[in-house]
Design an enzyme around this catalytic site. Structure first.
Site, PDB file in Angstrom:
ATOM      1  N   LYS A   1     -30.261  -2.747  -0.244  1.00  0.00           N
ATOM      2  CA  LYS A   1     -31.376  -1.807  -0.066  1.00  0.00           C
ATOM      3  C   LYS A   1     -32.445  -2.041  -1.149  1.00  0.00           C
ATOM      4  O   LYS A   1     -32.284  -2.901  -2.019  1.00  0.00           O
ATOM      5  CB  LYS A   1     -30.835  -0.369  -0.093  1.00  0.00           C
ATOM      6  CG  LYS A   1     -29.808  -0.089   1.022  1.00  0.00           C
ATOM      7  CD  LYS A   1     -30.461   0.336   2.310  1.00  0.00           C
ATOM      8  CE  LYS A   1     -29.589   0.228   3.536  1.00  0.00           C
ATOM      9  NZ  LYS A   1     -28.408   1.055   3.642  1.00  0.00           N
TER      10      LYS A   1
HETATM   11  C1  LIG Z   1     -27.432   1.896   4.492  1.00  0.00           C
HETATM   12  C2  LIG Z   1     -27.685   3.064   5.379  1.00  0.00           C
HETATM   13  C3  LIG Z   1     -26.936   4.241   5.323  1.00  0.00           C
HETATM   14  C4  LIG Z   1     -25.700   4.377   4.527  1.00  0.00           C
HETATM   15  O1  LIG Z   1     -25.867   4.064   3.209  1.00  0.00           O
HETATM   16  P1  LIG Z   1     -24.598   3.790   2.269  1.00  0.00           P
HETATM   17  O2  LIG Z   1     -25.185   4.008   0.906  1.00  0.00           O
HETATM   18  O3  LIG Z   1     -24.182   2.377   2.496  1.00  0.00           O
HETATM   19  O4  LIG Z   1     -23.546   4.766   2.609  1.00  0.00           O
HETATM   20  C5  LIG Z   1     -27.310   5.304   6.114  1.00  0.00           C
HETATM   21  N1  LIG Z   1     -28.355   5.222   6.953  1.00  0.00           N
HETATM   22  C6  LIG Z   1     -29.081   4.098   7.060  1.00  0.00           C
HETATM   23  C7  LIG Z   1     -30.232   4.068   8.001  1.00  0.00           C
HETATM   24  C8  LIG Z   1     -28.755   2.982   6.283  1.00  0.00           C
HETATM   25  O5  LIG Z   1     -29.460   1.851   6.439  1.00  0.00           O
END
Ligand SMILES: *Cc1c(COP(=O)(O)O)cnc(C)c1O
Length: 379
Positions: A184
Protein backbone atom coordinates in the site's frame (compact mmCIF):
# COMPACT_ATOMS: atom_id res chain seq x y z
CA UNK A 1 10.87 -14.77 -11.04
CA UNK A 2 12.97 -11.61 -11.07
CA UNK A 3 10.68 -8.94 -12.47
CA UNK A 4 12.08 -6.12 -14.55
CA UNK A 5 9.20 -4.08 -13.21
CA UNK A 6 7.31 -5.48 -10.22
CA UNK A 7 3.72 -4.47 -9.48
CA UNK A 8 4.81 -2.56 -6.37
CA UNK A 9 8.04 -1.82 -4.53
CA UNK A 10 9.01 -0.28 -1.21
CA UNK A 11 10.69 3.09 -0.86
CA UNK A 12 12.67 2.03 2.22
CA UNK A 13 16.11 3.32 3.13
CA UNK A 14 18.39 4.19 6.03
CA UNK A 15 15.59 6.18 7.73
CA UNK A 16 13.47 3.06 8.17
CA UNK A 17 16.45 1.03 9.40
CA UNK A 18 17.31 3.70 11.96
CA UNK A 19 13.72 3.97 13.14
CA UNK A 20 13.47 0.23 13.77
CA UNK A 21 16.84 0.06 15.51
CA UNK A 22 15.83 2.94 17.77
CA UNK A 23 12.75 0.99 18.83
CA UNK A 24 14.74 -2.21 19.41
CA UNK A 25 17.24 -0.33 21.56
CA UNK A 26 14.49 1.35 23.54
CA UNK A 27 13.30 -2.15 24.60
CA UNK A 28 9.70 -0.95 24.50
CA UNK A 29 8.02 -2.96 21.78
CA UNK A 30 4.29 -2.30 21.92
CA UNK A 31 1.70 0.31 22.96
CA UNK A 32 4.18 3.09 23.55
CA UNK A 33 5.32 6.55 22.60
CA UNK A 34 6.09 5.72 18.96
CA UNK A 35 2.57 4.42 18.34
CA UNK A 36 1.17 7.55 20.00
CA UNK A 37 3.34 9.74 17.75
CA UNK A 38 2.25 7.80 14.67
CA UNK A 39 -1.40 8.23 15.66
CA UNK A 40 -0.86 11.94 16.29
CA UNK A 41 0.86 12.40 12.94
CA UNK A 42 -1.89 10.50 11.12
CA UNK A 43 -4.58 12.58 12.84
CA UNK A 44 -2.71 15.69 11.66
CA UNK A 45 -2.45 14.32 8.11
CA UNK A 46 -6.18 13.64 7.86
CA UNK A 47 -7.46 16.41 10.10
CA UNK A 48 -9.38 13.79 12.09
CA UNK A 49 -9.91 14.34 15.82
CA UNK A 50 -8.86 10.77 16.65
CA UNK A 51 -6.56 8.27 14.98
CA UNK A 52 -6.08 4.75 16.37
CA UNK A 53 -3.50 2.35 14.99
CA UNK A 54 -4.31 -1.34 14.58
CA UNK A 55 -2.49 -4.31 13.08
CA UNK A 56 -4.26 -4.17 9.73
CA UNK A 57 -7.16 -2.54 7.91
CA UNK A 58 -9.28 -5.68 8.15
CA UNK A 59 -9.27 -5.22 11.92
CA UNK A 60 -10.03 -1.53 11.45
CA UNK A 61 -13.09 -2.39 9.34
CA UNK A 62 -14.20 -5.04 11.86
CA UNK A 63 -13.90 -2.63 14.80
CA UNK A 64 -15.64 0.16 12.87
CA UNK A 65 -18.63 -2.13 12.26
CA UNK A 66 -18.68 -3.27 15.90
CA UNK A 67 -18.36 0.24 17.31
CA UNK A 68 -21.33 1.33 15.19
CA UNK A 69 -23.40 -1.49 16.67
CA UNK A 70 -23.68 -3.54 13.48
CA UNK A 71 -24.80 -7.07 14.31
CA UNK A 72 -27.10 -9.97 13.43
CA UNK A 73 -30.13 -8.92 11.41
CA UNK A 74 -28.42 -5.84 10.01
CA UNK A 75 -27.34 -5.20 6.43
CA UNK A 76 -24.39 -3.18 5.21
CA UNK A 77 -23.98 -2.05 1.60
CA UNK A 78 -20.54 -2.57 0.07
CA UNK A 79 -19.23 -2.47 -3.50
CA UNK A 80 -18.52 -5.89 -4.97
CA UNK A 81 -15.46 -4.47 -6.76
CA UNK A 82 -13.25 -4.37 -3.68
CA UNK A 83 -10.87 -6.49 -1.66
CA UNK A 84 -12.79 -9.24 0.11
CA UNK A 85 -11.95 -7.80 3.56
CA UNK A 86 -14.47 -4.96 3.03
CA UNK A 87 -17.28 -7.52 2.98
CA UNK A 88 -15.76 -10.03 5.42
CA UNK A 89 -15.62 -7.40 8.18
CA UNK A 90 -19.41 -7.07 8.03
CA UNK A 91 -19.91 -10.83 8.19
CA UNK A 92 -17.62 -11.11 11.26
CA UNK A 93 -20.27 -9.10 13.12
CA UNK A 94 -23.04 -11.52 12.18
CA UNK A 95 -24.56 -9.00 9.75
CA UNK A 96 -25.09 -9.37 6.00
CA UNK A 97 -23.77 -7.46 3.01
CA UNK A 98 -25.63 -6.16 -0.02
CA UNK A 99 -23.46 -5.60 -3.06
CA UNK A 100 -23.69 -2.34 -4.98
CA UNK A 101 -22.47 -1.64 -8.52
CA UNK A 102 -19.64 0.63 -9.53
CA UNK A 103 -20.20 3.69 -11.70
CA UNK A 104 -18.59 3.13 -15.11
CA UNK A 105 -15.38 2.58 -17.07
CA UNK A 106 -14.46 6.17 -16.17
CA UNK A 107 -14.93 5.68 -12.45
CA UNK A 108 -14.61 2.33 -10.67
CA UNK A 109 -15.97 3.57 -7.32
CA UNK A 110 -19.36 2.60 -5.98
CA UNK A 111 -22.48 4.02 -7.69
CA UNK A 112 -24.69 6.05 -5.30
CA UNK A 113 -27.78 5.13 -7.36
CA UNK A 114 -26.97 1.45 -6.84
CA UNK A 115 -26.42 2.06 -3.12
CA UNK A 116 -29.89 3.57 -2.90
CA UNK A 117 -31.38 0.57 -4.69
CA UNK A 118 -29.79 -1.75 -2.09
CA UNK A 119 -31.33 0.01 0.92
CA UNK A 120 -33.85 -2.06 2.89
CA UNK A 121 -35.41 -1.58 6.34
CA UNK A 122 -32.48 -3.62 7.70
CA UNK A 123 -29.72 -1.44 6.23
CA UNK A 124 -27.50 0.03 8.94
CA UNK A 125 -24.44 1.28 7.08
CA UNK A 126 -22.60 1.67 3.81
CA UNK A 127 -18.89 1.12 3.19
CA UNK A 128 -17.68 3.05 0.15
CA UNK A 129 -14.18 2.05 -0.96
CA UNK A 130 -11.91 4.69 -2.51
CA UNK A 131 -10.69 2.52 -5.38
CA UNK A 132 -6.98 3.11 -6.14
CA UNK A 133 -7.15 6.18 -3.92
CA UNK A 134 -9.69 8.06 -6.09
CA UNK A 135 -12.57 9.58 -4.13
CA UNK A 136 -15.98 7.97 -4.11
CA UNK A 137 -18.94 10.29 -4.75
CA UNK A 138 -18.95 11.29 -1.08
CA UNK A 139 -21.39 14.24 -1.20
CA UNK A 140 -24.06 12.02 -2.79
CA UNK A 141 -23.28 9.09 -0.50
CA UNK A 142 -23.39 11.27 2.64
CA UNK A 143 -26.71 12.79 1.52
CA UNK A 144 -28.18 9.31 1.01
CA UNK A 145 -26.85 8.19 4.38
CA UNK A 146 -28.41 11.15 6.11
CA UNK A 147 -31.75 10.69 4.37
CA UNK A 148 -31.92 7.01 5.34
CA UNK A 149 -30.20 7.17 8.73
CA UNK A 150 -27.20 5.07 7.68
CA UNK A 151 -23.69 5.14 9.11
CA UNK A 152 -20.81 5.55 6.66
CA UNK A 153 -17.55 3.65 7.12
CA UNK A 154 -14.93 4.58 4.51
CA UNK A 155 -12.63 1.83 3.31
CA UNK A 156 -9.70 4.17 2.70
CA UNK A 157 -7.14 1.34 2.45
CA UNK A 158 -5.88 2.83 -0.84
CA UNK A 159 -6.22 6.46 0.14
CA UNK A 160 -3.76 7.86 2.72
CA UNK A 161 -3.01 11.44 1.69
CA UNK A 162 -5.92 11.65 -0.76
CA UNK A 163 -8.49 14.42 -0.49
CA UNK A 164 -11.81 15.54 -1.96
CA UNK A 165 -12.71 19.25 -1.89
CA UNK A 166 -9.82 19.83 0.49
CA UNK A 167 -10.96 17.19 2.98
CA UNK A 168 -9.08 13.95 3.63
CA UNK A 169 -10.68 10.75 2.39
CA UNK A 170 -11.59 8.70 5.43
CA UNK A 171 -13.03 11.72 7.27
CA UNK A 172 -16.37 12.07 5.50
CA UNK A 173 -18.16 9.23 7.25
CA UNK A 174 -18.32 8.17 10.91
CA UNK A 175 -15.11 6.14 10.66
CA UNK A 176 -12.29 5.82 8.11
CA UNK A 177 -10.11 2.71 7.78
CA UNK A 178 -6.59 2.75 6.30
CA UNK A 179 -4.20 -0.09 5.43
CA UNK A 180 -0.42 -0.14 5.78
CA UNK A 181 0.05 -3.56 4.18
CA UNK A 182 3.36 -4.03 2.34
CA UNK A 183 2.10 -2.98 -1.09
CA UNK A 184 0.00 0.00 0.00
CA UNK A 185 1.02 3.68 -0.13
CA UNK A 186 2.24 3.83 3.47
CA UNK A 187 3.69 0.35 4.01
CA UNK A 188 4.67 -1.02 7.42
CA UNK A 189 4.37 -4.75 6.67
CA UNK A 190 1.06 -5.25 8.43
CA UNK A 191 -0.69 -2.22 9.84
CA UNK A 192 -3.81 -0.12 9.77
CA UNK A 193 -5.45 3.01 11.17
CA UNK A 194 -8.92 4.08 12.24
CA UNK A 195 -9.90 7.74 12.15
CA UNK A 196 -13.01 9.39 13.55
CA UNK A 197 -14.15 12.79 14.76
CA UNK A 198 -16.61 11.29 17.25
CA UNK A 199 -15.34 11.03 20.84
CA UNK A 200 -17.83 8.28 21.71
CA UNK A 201 -16.74 6.11 18.78
CA UNK A 202 -13.05 6.73 19.52
CA UNK A 203 -13.51 5.60 23.13
CA UNK A 204 -15.35 2.49 21.99
CA UNK A 205 -12.78 1.70 19.30
CA UNK A 206 -9.94 2.01 21.83
CA UNK A 207 -11.68 -0.38 24.20
CA UNK A 208 -12.43 -2.91 21.47
CA UNK A 209 -8.84 -2.74 20.19
CA UNK A 210 -7.44 -3.83 23.52
CA UNK A 211 -9.56 -6.60 25.11
CA UNK A 212 -12.25 -4.18 26.32
CA UNK A 213 -9.86 -3.21 29.11
CA UNK A 214 -10.32 0.14 30.81
CA UNK A 215 -6.61 0.87 31.26
CA UNK A 216 -3.64 -0.02 29.10
CA UNK A 217 -0.24 -1.59 29.73
CA UNK A 218 1.44 1.71 28.95
CA UNK A 219 -0.56 3.62 31.57
CA UNK A 220 0.15 0.97 34.20
CA UNK A 221 3.84 1.01 33.31
CA UNK A 222 3.87 4.78 33.65
CA UNK A 223 2.26 4.40 37.09
CA UNK A 224 -0.97 6.04 35.94
CA UNK A 225 -3.05 3.01 36.86
CA UNK A 226 -2.72 -0.21 38.84
CA UNK A 227 -5.65 -2.32 37.77
CA UNK A 228 -8.32 -2.51 35.12
CA UNK A 229 -11.82 -3.68 34.41
CA UNK A 230 -13.13 -5.39 31.26
CA UNK A 231 -16.29 -3.69 30.03
CA UNK A 232 -16.66 -4.98 26.44
CA UNK A 233 -15.87 -8.18 24.56
CA UNK A 234 -12.73 -6.75 23.00
CA UNK A 235 -9.90 -8.04 20.87
CA UNK A 236 -6.16 -7.66 20.66
CA UNK A 237 -5.93 -5.62 17.46
CA UNK A 238 -2.99 -3.44 18.51
CA UNK A 239 -0.01 -2.47 16.41
CA UNK A 240 3.55 -2.66 17.78
CA UNK A 241 6.22 0.01 18.12
CA UNK A 242 8.39 -1.46 15.35
CA UNK A 243 5.71 -1.08 12.74
CA UNK A 244 4.56 2.25 14.16
CA UNK A 245 8.13 3.53 13.69
CA UNK A 246 8.03 2.40 10.04
CA UNK A 247 4.69 4.14 9.71
CA UNK A 248 6.03 7.41 11.10
CA UNK A 249 9.02 7.28 8.77
CA UNK A 250 6.90 6.47 5.73
CA UNK A 251 4.40 9.17 6.67
CA UNK A 252 7.16 11.75 6.26
CA UNK A 253 7.65 10.50 2.68
CA UNK A 254 3.97 10.11 1.82
CA UNK A 255 3.31 13.46 0.12
CA UNK A 256 6.40 13.12 -2.10
CA UNK A 257 5.67 9.51 -2.89
CA UNK A 258 2.03 10.20 -3.75
CA UNK A 259 3.24 13.03 -6.03
CA UNK A 260 5.55 10.57 -7.78
CA UNK A 261 2.66 8.14 -8.18
CA UNK A 262 0.65 10.97 -9.75
CA UNK A 263 3.50 11.73 -12.14
CA UNK A 264 3.79 8.08 -13.26
CA UNK A 265 0.01 7.79 -13.54
CA UNK A 266 -0.18 10.83 -15.84
CA UNK A 267 2.73 9.54 -17.89
CA UNK A 268 0.88 6.24 -18.33
CA UNK A 269 -2.29 8.08 -19.34
CA UNK A 270 -0.41 10.08 -21.97
CA UNK A 271 1.56 7.10 -23.27
CA UNK A 272 -1.50 4.82 -23.51
CA UNK A 273 -3.91 7.45 -24.83
CA UNK A 274 -3.99 6.17 -28.42
CA UNK A 275 -4.32 2.48 -27.54
CA UNK A 276 -7.64 0.65 -27.56
CA UNK A 277 -7.89 0.59 -23.78
CA UNK A 278 -10.09 2.50 -21.34
CA UNK A 279 -8.30 4.51 -18.67
CA UNK A 280 -10.49 4.83 -15.57
CA UNK A 281 -10.31 8.09 -13.59
CA UNK A 282 -8.33 9.89 -16.29
CA UNK A 283 -11.11 12.18 -17.47
CA UNK A 284 -12.08 13.54 -14.05
CA UNK A 285 -8.74 13.43 -12.20
CA UNK A 286 -8.42 16.39 -9.84
CA UNK A 287 -4.88 15.57 -8.70
CA UNK A 288 -6.02 14.65 -5.21
CA UNK A 289 -5.99 10.85 -5.47
CA UNK A 290 -3.42 8.74 -3.60
CA UNK A 291 -2.76 7.01 -6.96
CA UNK A 292 -2.39 3.64 -5.26
CA UNK A 293 -2.99 1.53 -8.37
CA UNK A 294 -2.92 1.98 -12.13
CA UNK A 295 -6.01 0.20 -13.49
CA UNK A 296 -6.57 -0.17 -17.22
CA UNK A 297 -9.50 -1.79 -19.06
CA UNK A 298 -8.74 -4.01 -22.06
CA UNK A 299 -11.05 -3.94 -25.07
CA UNK A 300 -14.07 -6.21 -24.63
CA UNK A 301 -13.32 -9.77 -25.63
CA UNK A 302 -9.53 -9.52 -25.19
CA UNK A 303 -7.89 -12.60 -23.75
CA UNK A 304 -6.75 -11.08 -20.47
CA UNK A 305 -4.84 -14.14 -19.30
CA UNK A 306 -2.79 -14.18 -22.49
CA UNK A 307 -2.17 -10.44 -22.19
CA UNK A 308 -0.94 -10.79 -18.62
CA UNK A 309 1.18 -13.82 -19.51
CA UNK A 310 2.86 -11.84 -22.28
CA UNK A 311 3.54 -8.98 -19.89
CA UNK A 312 5.07 -11.52 -17.52
CA UNK A 313 7.30 -12.81 -20.34
CA UNK A 314 8.47 -9.23 -20.84
CA UNK A 315 9.38 -9.08 -17.13
CA UNK A 316 6.39 -6.94 -16.18
CA UNK A 317 4.23 -7.98 -13.24
CA UNK A 318 0.54 -7.18 -13.46
CA UNK A 319 -2.51 -7.95 -11.37
CA UNK A 320 -6.31 -7.76 -11.28
CA UNK A 321 -8.30 -5.46 -8.96
CA UNK A 322 -10.59 -7.21 -8.35
CA UNK A 323 -12.44 -10.39 -8.92
CA UNK A 324 -15.85 -9.17 -7.66
CA UNK A 325 -16.54 -10.40 -4.14
CA UNK A 326 -19.99 -11.79 -5.03
CA UNK A 327 -18.34 -14.27 -7.44
CA UNK A 328 -16.19 -15.99 -4.81
CA UNK A 329 -17.31 -19.50 -3.77
CA UNK A 330 -17.96 -18.56 -0.15
CA UNK A 331 -20.18 -15.64 -1.12
CA UNK A 332 -21.94 -17.65 -3.83
CA UNK A 333 -22.78 -20.35 -1.32
CA UNK A 334 -23.98 -17.81 1.18
CA UNK A 335 -26.04 -15.56 -1.12
CA UNK A 336 -26.66 -17.61 -4.26
CA UNK A 337 -26.25 -16.19 -7.74
CA UNK A 338 -26.19 -12.40 -7.74
CA UNK A 339 -26.07 -10.41 -10.95
CA UNK A 340 -24.06 -7.18 -11.06
CA UNK A 341 -23.67 -6.64 -14.81
CA UNK A 342 -21.68 -3.38 -14.70
CA UNK A 343 -19.21 -4.69 -12.11
CA UNK A 344 -18.83 -8.05 -13.86
CA UNK A 345 -18.23 -6.52 -17.29
CA UNK A 346 -15.67 -3.98 -16.07
CA UNK A 347 -13.88 -6.38 -13.71
CA UNK A 348 -13.44 -8.89 -16.55
CA UNK A 349 -11.48 -6.30 -18.56
CA UNK A 350 -9.35 -4.87 -15.75
CA UNK A 351 -5.57 -5.22 -15.61
CA UNK A 352 -3.45 -3.38 -13.04
CA UNK A 353 -0.04 -2.20 -14.28
CA UNK A 354 2.99 -1.57 -12.02
CA UNK A 355 2.87 1.65 -10.02
CA UNK A 356 5.22 2.67 -7.21
CA UNK A 357 7.14 5.83 -6.33
CA UNK A 358 10.59 4.57 -7.33
CA UNK A 359 9.64 3.04 -10.71
CA UNK A 360 11.15 5.94 -12.66
CA UNK A 361 10.87 6.82 -16.34
CA UNK A 362 12.85 3.69 -17.17
CA UNK A 363 10.44 1.33 -15.37
CA UNK A 364 7.46 3.08 -16.85
CA UNK A 365 9.01 2.88 -20.33
CA UNK A 366 9.42 -0.89 -20.08
CA UNK A 367 5.77 -1.35 -19.13
CA UNK A 368 4.48 1.03 -21.79
CA UNK A 369 6.59 -0.60 -24.49
CA UNK A 370 5.42 -4.10 -23.57
CA UNK A 371 1.76 -3.09 -23.30
CA UNK A 372 1.87 -1.11 -26.55
CA UNK A 373 3.44 -3.98 -28.50
CA UNK A 374 0.81 -6.42 -27.20
CA UNK A 375 -2.12 -4.11 -27.80
CA UNK A 376 -1.00 -3.42 -31.36
CA UNK A 377 -2.08 -7.00 -32.17
CA UNK A 378 -5.50 -6.42 -30.71
CA UNK A 379 -8.24 -4.71 -32.75
C1 LIG B 1 -5.62 -4.01 1.54
C2 LIG B 1 -7.08 -3.76 1.66
C3 LIG B 1 -7.81 -4.05 2.81
C4 LIG B 1 -7.26 -4.82 3.94
O1 LIG B 1 -6.11 -4.30 4.45
P1 LIG B 1 -5.17 -5.17 5.41
O2 LIG B 1 -4.37 -4.10 6.10
O3 LIG B 1 -4.33 -6.04 4.54
O4 LIG B 1 -6.03 -5.93 6.33
C5 LIG B 1 -9.14 -3.68 2.87
N1 LIG B 1 -9.74 -3.08 1.84
C6 LIG B 1 -9.09 -2.81 0.70
C7 LIG B 1 -9.81 -2.13 -0.41
C8 LIG B 1 -7.74 -3.15 0.57
O5 LIG B 1 -7.11 -2.92 -0.59
Amino acid sequence: MAWKVPLADLDYGPEEERAVIDVLRSKWLTMGAVTQSFEGAFAALTGARHAMAVSNATQALHLACLALGIGPGDEVIVPSLTFVATANAVLYCGADVRFAEVLSSDNLTVDPVSIEACITPRTKAVIPMHYAGYPCRMPEIMALAEEHGLAVIEDAAHAPGATLDGRALGTFGEVGCFSFFSNKNLPTGEGGMLVTDRDDLAAKLRLLRSHGMTTLTYDRHKGHAFSYDVVELGYNYRIDEIRASLGLTQLAKLADNNAKRRLWTRSYWDALADLPVALPFKAADQGTSAYHLFPMLLPEGTNREAFMASLRDAGVQSSIHYRPVHTFSYYRERYGEISLPVTEALAAREVTLPLYPTMGEAGLGIVVEAATALLAHIV
